[in-house]
Each structure stands twice: as structure tokens, then as C-alpha cells.
Design a protein around this motif. Sequence first.
Motif, PDB file in Angstrom:
ATOM      1  N   THR A   1     -39.762  -8.156 -27.332  1.00  0.00           N
ATOM      2  CA  THR A   1     -40.727  -7.083 -26.983  1.00  0.00           C
ATOM      3  C   THR A   1     -40.200  -6.007 -26.045  1.00  0.00           C
ATOM      4  N   TYR A   2     -39.002  -5.521 -26.314  1.00  0.00           N
ATOM      5  CA  TYR A   2     -38.529  -4.355 -25.569  1.00  0.00           C
ATOM      6  C   TYR A   2     -39.222  -3.113 -26.142  1.00  0.00           C
ATOM      7  N   LEU A   3     -39.697  -2.292 -25.235  1.00  0.00           N
ATOM      8  CA  LEU A   3     -40.448  -1.099 -25.623  1.00  0.00           C
ATOM      9  C   LEU A   3     -39.514   0.051 -25.978  1.00  0.00           C
TER      10      LEU A   3
ATOM     11  N   LEU B   1     -35.133 -10.367 -14.026  1.00  0.00           N
ATOM     12  CA  LEU B   1     -34.970  -8.935 -14.274  1.00  0.00           C
ATOM     13  C   LEU B   1     -35.337  -8.596 -15.728  1.00  0.00           C
ATOM     14  N   GLN B   2     -34.795  -9.363 -16.662  1.00  0.00           N
ATOM     15  CA  GLN B   2     -35.125  -9.071 -18.059  1.00  0.00           C
ATOM     16  C   GLN B   2     -36.591  -9.356 -18.361  1.00  0.00           C
ATOM     17  N   ARG B   3     -37.161 -10.335 -17.640  1.00  0.00           N
ATOM     18  CA  ARG B   3     -38.583 -10.626 -17.830  1.00  0.00           C
ATOM     19  C   ARG B   3     -39.471  -9.440 -17.454  1.00  0.00           C
ATOM     20  N   ILE B   4     -39.038  -8.641 -16.455  1.00  0.00           N
ATOM     21  CA  ILE B   4     -39.847  -7.467 -16.089  1.00  0.00           C
ATOM     22  C   ILE B   4     -40.001  -6.565 -17.319  1.00  0.00           C
ATOM     23  N   TYR B   5     -38.893  -6.363 -18.030  1.00  0.00           N
ATOM     24  CA  TYR B   5     -38.928  -5.494 -19.208  1.00  0.00           C
ATOM     25  C   TYR B   5     -39.754  -6.119 -20.343  1.00  0.00           C
ATOM     26  N   MET B   6     -39.524  -7.405 -20.568  1.00  0.00           N
ATOM     27  CA  MET B   6     -40.193  -8.048 -21.708  1.00  0.00           C
ATOM     28  C   MET B   6     -41.694  -8.172 -21.471  1.00  0.00           C
ATOM     29  N   GLN B   7     -42.060  -8.579 -20.258  1.00  0.00           N
ATOM     30  CA  GLN B   7     -43.480  -8.738 -19.968  1.00  0.00           C
ATOM     31  C   GLN B   7     -44.191  -7.377 -19.943  1.00  0.00           C
ATOM     32  N   TRP B   8     -43.460  -6.364 -19.513  1.00  0.00           N
ATOM     33  CA  TRP B   8     -43.996  -4.994 -19.552  1.00  0.00           C
ATOM     34  C   TRP B   8     -44.320  -4.612 -20.999  1.00  0.00           C
ATOM     35  N   GLY B   9     -43.372  -4.887 -21.881  1.00  0.00           N
ATOM     36  CA  GLY B   9     -43.594  -4.595 -23.308  1.00  0.00           C
ATOM     37  C   GLY B   9     -44.791  -5.380 -23.832  1.00  0.00           C
TER      38      GLY B   9
ATOM     39  N   GLY C   1     -40.129 -15.912 -27.959  1.00  0.00           N
ATOM     40  CA  GLY C   1     -41.312 -15.113 -28.287  1.00  0.00           C
ATOM     41  C   GLY C   1     -41.483 -14.757 -29.751  1.00  0.00           C
ATOM     42  N   GLY C   2     -41.130 -15.675 -30.632  1.00  0.00           N
ATOM     43  CA  GLY C   2     -41.213 -15.382 -32.068  1.00  0.00           C
ATOM     44  C   GLY C   2     -42.614 -15.455 -32.652  1.00  0.00           C
ATOM     45  N   ARG C   3     -43.585 -15.908 -31.841  1.00  0.00           N
ATOM     46  CA  ARG C   3     -44.947 -15.957 -32.368  1.00  0.00           C
ATOM     47  C   ARG C   3     -45.909 -15.392 -31.334  1.00  0.00           C
ATOM     48  N   MET C   4     -45.710 -14.132 -31.047  1.00  0.00           N
ATOM     49  CA  MET C   4     -46.478 -13.441 -30.005  1.00  0.00           C
ATOM     50  C   MET C   4     -47.381 -12.455 -30.721  1.00  0.00           C
TER      51      MET C   4
ATOM     52  N   THR D   1     -53.395  16.260 -38.546  1.00  0.00           N
ATOM     53  CA  THR D   1     -52.149  17.008 -38.341  1.00  0.00           C
ATOM     54  C   THR D   1     -51.800  17.220 -36.871  1.00  0.00           C
ATOM     55  N   SER D   2     -50.592  16.795 -36.502  1.00  0.00           N
ATOM     56  CA  SER D   2     -50.120  16.955 -35.126  1.00  0.00           C
ATOM     57  C   SER D   2     -48.651  16.561 -35.094  1.00  0.00           C
ATOM     58  N   ARG D   3     -48.071  16.541 -33.871  1.00  0.00           N
ATOM     59  CA  ARG D   3     -46.810  15.819 -33.689  1.00  0.00           C
ATOM     60  C   ARG D   3     -47.182  14.462 -33.106  1.00  0.00           C
ATOM     61  N   TYR D   4     -46.382  13.452 -33.414  1.00  0.00           N
ATOM     62  CA  TYR D   4     -46.716  12.088 -32.978  1.00  0.00           C
ATOM     63  C   TYR D   4     -45.507  11.428 -32.355  1.00  0.00           C
ATOM     64  N   TRP D   5     -45.754  10.588 -31.358  1.00  0.00           N
ATOM     65  CA  TRP D   5     -44.717   9.748 -30.782  1.00  0.00           C
ATOM     66  C   TRP D   5     -45.123   8.288 -30.991  1.00  0.00           C
ATOM     67  N   VAL D   6     -44.194   7.516 -31.525  1.00  0.00           N
ATOM     68  CA  VAL D   6     -44.515   6.138 -31.891  1.00  0.00           C
ATOM     69  C   VAL D   6     -43.824   5.171 -30.931  1.00  0.00           C
ATOM     70  N   SER D   7     -44.616   4.295 -30.315  1.00  0.00           N
ATOM     71  CA  SER D   7     -44.033   3.228 -29.483  1.00  0.00           C
ATOM     72  C   SER D   7     -44.075   1.938 -30.263  1.00  0.00           C
ATOM     73  N   GLN D   8     -42.950   1.226 -30.246  1.00  0.00           N
ATOM     74  CA  GLN D   8     -42.908  -0.078 -30.901  1.00  0.00           C
ATOM     75  C   GLN D   8     -42.196  -1.076 -30.002  1.00  0.00           C
ATOM     76  N   PHE D   9     -42.238  -2.323 -30.386  1.00  0.00           N
ATOM     77  CA  PHE D   9     -41.804  -3.403 -29.506  1.00  0.00           C
ATOM     78  C   PHE D   9     -40.827  -4.280 -30.288  1.00  0.00           C
ATOM     79  N   ASN D  10     -39.539  -4.024 -30.054  1.00  0.00           N
ATOM     80  CA  ASN D  10     -38.520  -4.741 -30.834  1.00  0.00           C
ATOM     81  C   ASN D  10     -37.809  -5.762 -29.978  1.00  0.00           C
ATOM     82  N   GLY D  11     -37.073  -6.603 -30.632  1.00  0.00           N
ATOM     83  CA  GLY D  11     -36.242  -7.521 -29.879  1.00  0.00           C
ATOM     84  C   GLY D  11     -35.499  -8.468 -30.770  1.00  0.00           C
ATOM     85  N   ARG D  12     -34.921  -9.453 -30.147  1.00  0.00           N
ATOM     86  CA  ARG D  12     -34.289 -10.567 -30.834  1.00  0.00           C
ATOM     87  C   ARG D  12     -34.313 -11.700 -29.829  1.00  0.00           C
TER      88      ARG D  12
END
Length: 734
Positions: free
Chosen positions: A188-190, A545-553, A522-525, A172-183
Motif C-alpha cells: 500500500t505505497y501511495l 519507518l516503512q510502516r509509516i508509509y504503508m499505514q499512511w497508504g 498485506g495481501g488481503r487488505m 469533463t475535467s483534468r483528473y489526478w489518480v491516487s492508487q496504492f501499490n506494493g509487493r
Amino acid sequence: MKNTKFIILLLFVSLFFIDNACAQGDGVIEMSTKNNTLLVSAKKGEAPLLLYYGSKLQTPQDRQFSMGKLRAPLYPAYGLVCQDEYAIQATHTDGNMSLDLVVESVEQSDEKNAGQLTTIRLKDRVYPFFVDLFFRTFPEQDIIETWSEIQHNEKKDVVLGKAASAAISLPTSRYWVSQFNGRWACETYLSESEMMRGVKLIANKEGIHNSGSDNPSVIVSIGAPVAEDHGDVFAGTLAYVGNYKILLNLDPSTRLNIIPGINEEFSAYHLPKGEKFKTPSFIFTYSSNGKGQISRNFHRWAIDQGGLYNGQKPKDILLNSWEGVYFNQNSADLNRMMQDFASVGGEMFVMDDGWFGVKYPRNDKSSSLGDWQVDLNKINGGIQALIDTAHTNGLKFGIWIEPEMINEKSELYEKHPEWINGQPNRKTINRPGRGQMTMDLTRKEVCDFIFNIVDTLLTKYPGIDYIKWDANHNITNQGSFNLPPDKQSHYYIAYHRGLEGVFARIRAKYPNVVMQSCASGGGRMCYGFLKYFDEFWVSDNTDALQRIYMQWGASHFFPAGAMASHVSAAPNHQTGRSIPLKFRFDVAMTGRLGMEMQIKSMNDKELLFSKKAIATYKDIRPLVQFGDMYRLVSPYENEGMASLMFVDRDKSQAVFFAYHPRVRAGEDLPAWRMSGLDPKALYQVAEINSIDAPRIAVAANIVSGDYLMSNGLRLPISGEWSSIVLKLERVEVK
Ligand code: GLA
């Protein structure tokens, strides 16, 4: 005599099992890694319970205290209790839809290169239906791998409505969920959000691209939003090549249940008597020091424990021909590209899509998939001539294939129209504008054909060192002309069993060929593929620029050496954005560096800089590909401004990257802090990969690890598209 020996051995073996199963005399099994403890109650004749998963319990009192808190079902079954989320559901031969699983026995054994393997054997109280739950510990990396195996002895098939890999619960707690979505073009945007009561799904049912939308990974921060370097964090990733579902359920008691596994939608499985149904592995970890440690656990596990195929092998710097020539692969251009790439210090050349098709030459996406014969009108002298040119230039050679696919316009389709998947009485929907379809991998002859594509290429041309394995379509018209009517729901699972069978055959015969997993970017990562593949293509979007975000994710679960990251042309072909060459290199160098452009279009200054950057990467390659990654300034919180660093395992060397994409007039940037260094050590800091002379005054200075981490450095990167790379070396001062 022989019999006595056998009885003694039997006694010994059973003592080992009993002793380990009831290590504390209370049926509680402890599975420990360096910093964490997993406690399970596995009393014979009772349903197993998860008692605790978290930071290491140090004393018997701590252990005793923590045992009563959670008491969550370890592998909840649908049936007797119907309202809860469940890990498994089975319909028996007599129509009974329930399971009542209790512990039969527990075994623990030492593993060769890991810690221990614990097997908890469950049996239904009434039906001859069995589930084995496996937990393998990797103590050094603080990782646990879990999966289950299901079988029965009932007279007819039992229908599995769901068979998850595991069920993990957090108290029991509060939870924050991180996920990695994209198209496509923004994988893999966080994103992070607080978990609300009810169910959240991270899922995929595309059939082929299983990480192009949601990545099969999740991070759960307990009690507060996630931070890099503090806080209690759980994370897990599913190693599967097909449709998956990670179900999170914050139940009425505010306990969080996480149930990862094969996506059961449209996949009811008729399990015959005696057949073993093995679920994919769920790999998980826990940290009391934030998500940075979570990532380093996964990275080290991937590199050291085989999560990433050949993870300890340094990766070559390559030039991929795609954005340079697209479908216009031709000897003259390719030879020139190889020559140019060799002149800047490159190590491998990869010929992308467009090299094949005889009756139907591959000039665009609408034809030829399946016809894997070289087009001699484009490639004079064929593949061997290209390999020879690569070798003359001191380069290795690689090639693109997309072997699961077929075009309507192809010789293969003319010969084997029955090899596609589809449904009776319906026209198969193919990829619009392309006439591209997926082949039916439930057919042995199709799997053999796919294996033979690779086998023929690699035996005919031993000079091929690298394969880019692409998959640019998803499964449409789920169904198979090969499977019987009552097994149509097996298609997704059977497809991926077929595919994994092909990968396993390739790896048995060609353990050293480097393979990239790619699916429209990145469909099979995911670790389902990385068990067989050395790296993945992060995205078709090469904009820095977008790679910074994707690679970070992507870095949250995957090591930098697995992320193929290429410097491409300016303006960028996907975004139209023009970014200076140094910035483009500085971003690509935080992955497996490559290039994907016409080098001949560069001016002398750019050529000189490319040569320098490639030499720099060779120097820092071991740090980037095998070091510990520390994420420092997040692009998600700072409009693209970011920094990260890699530190070698004995903290004697490090490389630091910082990016400042947008100028802001009057901005006063704070000092850039580092992490992961030895606070007591002294480091010499030098700017590397600079265009002209190094810009920072500290170049000759020696700074303590403590200062670099608590105060940080002011850096001259406040301009538009400015970036910097620093190398740190520990120095001994007398
Ligand atoms: C996919 C890949 C690209 C390229 C093309 C070729 O989109 O992600 O890198 O190989 O296919 O068709």
C-alpha cells in the motif's frame, strides 16, 4: 374481502414504486446522502443514464442545471456501441454478443440501518436477459454501495464475458489518480499521477493475494492534484476477495469513466437459466473537502455500518510469536513469552506458524500444511496447556492457521492428492522451495474440510479467542480437476465463492472470535475480507519507518483499528535498521497495537517503557480505534517526517502523533498544525508516552482549537528518530 385487501395492497405497492421511480415526474431518481447527490435518469424503455454525482444539489434550479452536463451510460453494455469501454458483455445462446438494456422499473425502499435501497431493473429489448442495479445509501457516512445482479431465461447458458459491479462517470475535467501499490514487505505505497487520455488499470489476477500488489481502491481528484483538506475528490473501493479490475478510461470527450468489478480475464462465466450472478459491491464516496474527508467517510462506514466485522468492538493488545521464535514454537519459549507480555500489561498471546504436524513436523515452510494436529514434541500438553498458561497470566489466546493451503509433504496430500487445483496433462507448479499448493475450493469436501479445521479448533478449545488466517501462495495452474471442461474458466470465481461460503459458516457459528486476514503480509487488505475479518496484517515488514508509509497508504480506506501494527526487535528483521523503542511504539500505536519479539531480550529501561506505552495505548485506544483520523504532514512529501491525529466524534479529546526520523543539521522546523478540533473550544495539551519527564512547555497550558489548527505548536523533535505523542482534552474555563 381477502381479494379486495390484496388489490388495495397491490395498488399501494405499485404507487410507492411509481411515485419513487418518477419522484420528479421526469424519470430522474435522486439518491442523496448528507453532503452528496447522485442523479440517475431511469425512464421506462430507455437506457439509464448517470446525470450527476457530486456535492449536494440544494435547489431545483441547481438540479435542473446539473442534469444536462454528464448524461453517461449508467451500466454500458457491449454490443450496439462497440468502441466504448463497457460494464457488461454477454453472448446469447444464438451467438449474438450484444446487449441492449433498457429500464423496466425502479423501486426504492427504506433500509433498516442505512438510508434507501434503490433497484433499477433493466431488461434487454429483445432477449429475456435481466440486470438489476442496486444502490444503497448510507446518508450519515456519505457512502453509497452499489452492485448488480444478472439473470436470464434463455434456453441454454449465456456466457458472461464481463459483469462489472458498476460504472461511474465524472464530467469533463483534468483528473489526478491516487492508487496504492506494493509487493511483499512494502504494501500500500501511495502514488499519484495525472490521468492521461486512454485507459488505466488497477488490477489483480493473483487469485489469492488480491491486495499485495495493487489495492482494489482508487481516489480521483478533480481539477487539481489531491489535497487532504480541500478540493473535489471521488473515491471507491471494491469489496471482493478475488481477482479484480478497476478500469479508468479518460474518453475523447475527457469524461472519466470508472468501471470496477471482477477481473473478467480467463473468467468467462456460463450462466445457466434462472441462476443469479451477483457482482461484488463497489463502495464509493465524494467530498468537496479533500481526501481527508473521503477517508473519514470510509472509516465511519466501516466502523458503524459493518464494513469491518465487529467494527465497534475494541481490539486487544497482542503479542504474536512469529518474529520471536519463527518455526521454533515450543512450550518453554511460548510460556516465557506469555509471562513477559503479561508483566508489561499485554492482553492476548498469538501462537504463529510452526505448531503442527505429527508425521511431518512443521519446522520450515516445506511441509505439513493440511495436517492441523498439534506437534506434542514442541508443545507439551498441547494447545489446552498453552491456553491455561495464557489464562493464568491473564491473557487471551490466539492461533495461526493457513487452511486453504497444502504441502506436497503432508499427510493430507498423501490422502487427498486430488484436492489440489491444476490442469490436465500438466504438472502443478507449486511454490518454489516449499512444495506448497492451493486446494481446490470448488470442491464441497474441501470447503467442508476447511470449515472443520476452524470448527474443530474452536469447539475443542473454547479458549481460542483469535485466529490469524494466512494464505502464502497464489493460484498457479488456474483450473480444476473437479470442474467440467466447459467450466474451467469458472475457477477463480468459484474458488472465492467457496471461500466466502466458509467464512459465512464460521461467522454464523462463531460471531465473536476475532479473525485477522493475512496473506504473506498485506495481501488481503480489502473490504471483501473485512466483511468477515476484524483486522488485517498490514505487512510482514515491521520496520517502523516503512510502516509509516504503508499505514499512511492503508489509512486512506481502512480505519486504524483494522491495521495490525506490531513493535518488533531492533535491528529490524526485514530491513536491519535499528530504531529506538519509543519511535517503534509511537508508530505501532496508530494502529491496533501489538508486539512481535522476544520481550526477554529487553533491558529494564525498555521493559519499563513498554509497560508505560501499553498503558498509554489502553487510554487512547478508543480515540485511535474509533476516532476520526486527520492526516497532517505526509511522509511521502517529507522523507518520512509525518504527523497525524485522531479526534473523538464530539471533539472533546484528541491524540496527536509526530515523527521526525532523520536529523538535518541547521534545520528549522515549522510549527506542527493540527486539524479536526473545535476552533472555539479550549484544549489542555499534554505530552504522553514520553521516556522521561514530558518535554513540552505547553503541558500545563490551555490552547484554543483555532490556535492549534491555524498556528500549530513548535515541538522538540528535531533529533534523529524523534517522535512525540500529545493528548488533548477540551476544558471548560469559567
Ligand atoms: C506469513 C505471515 C507472517 C507469518 C508467516 C508464517 O508470511 O505474513 O506474519 O505468519 O506467514 O509462515
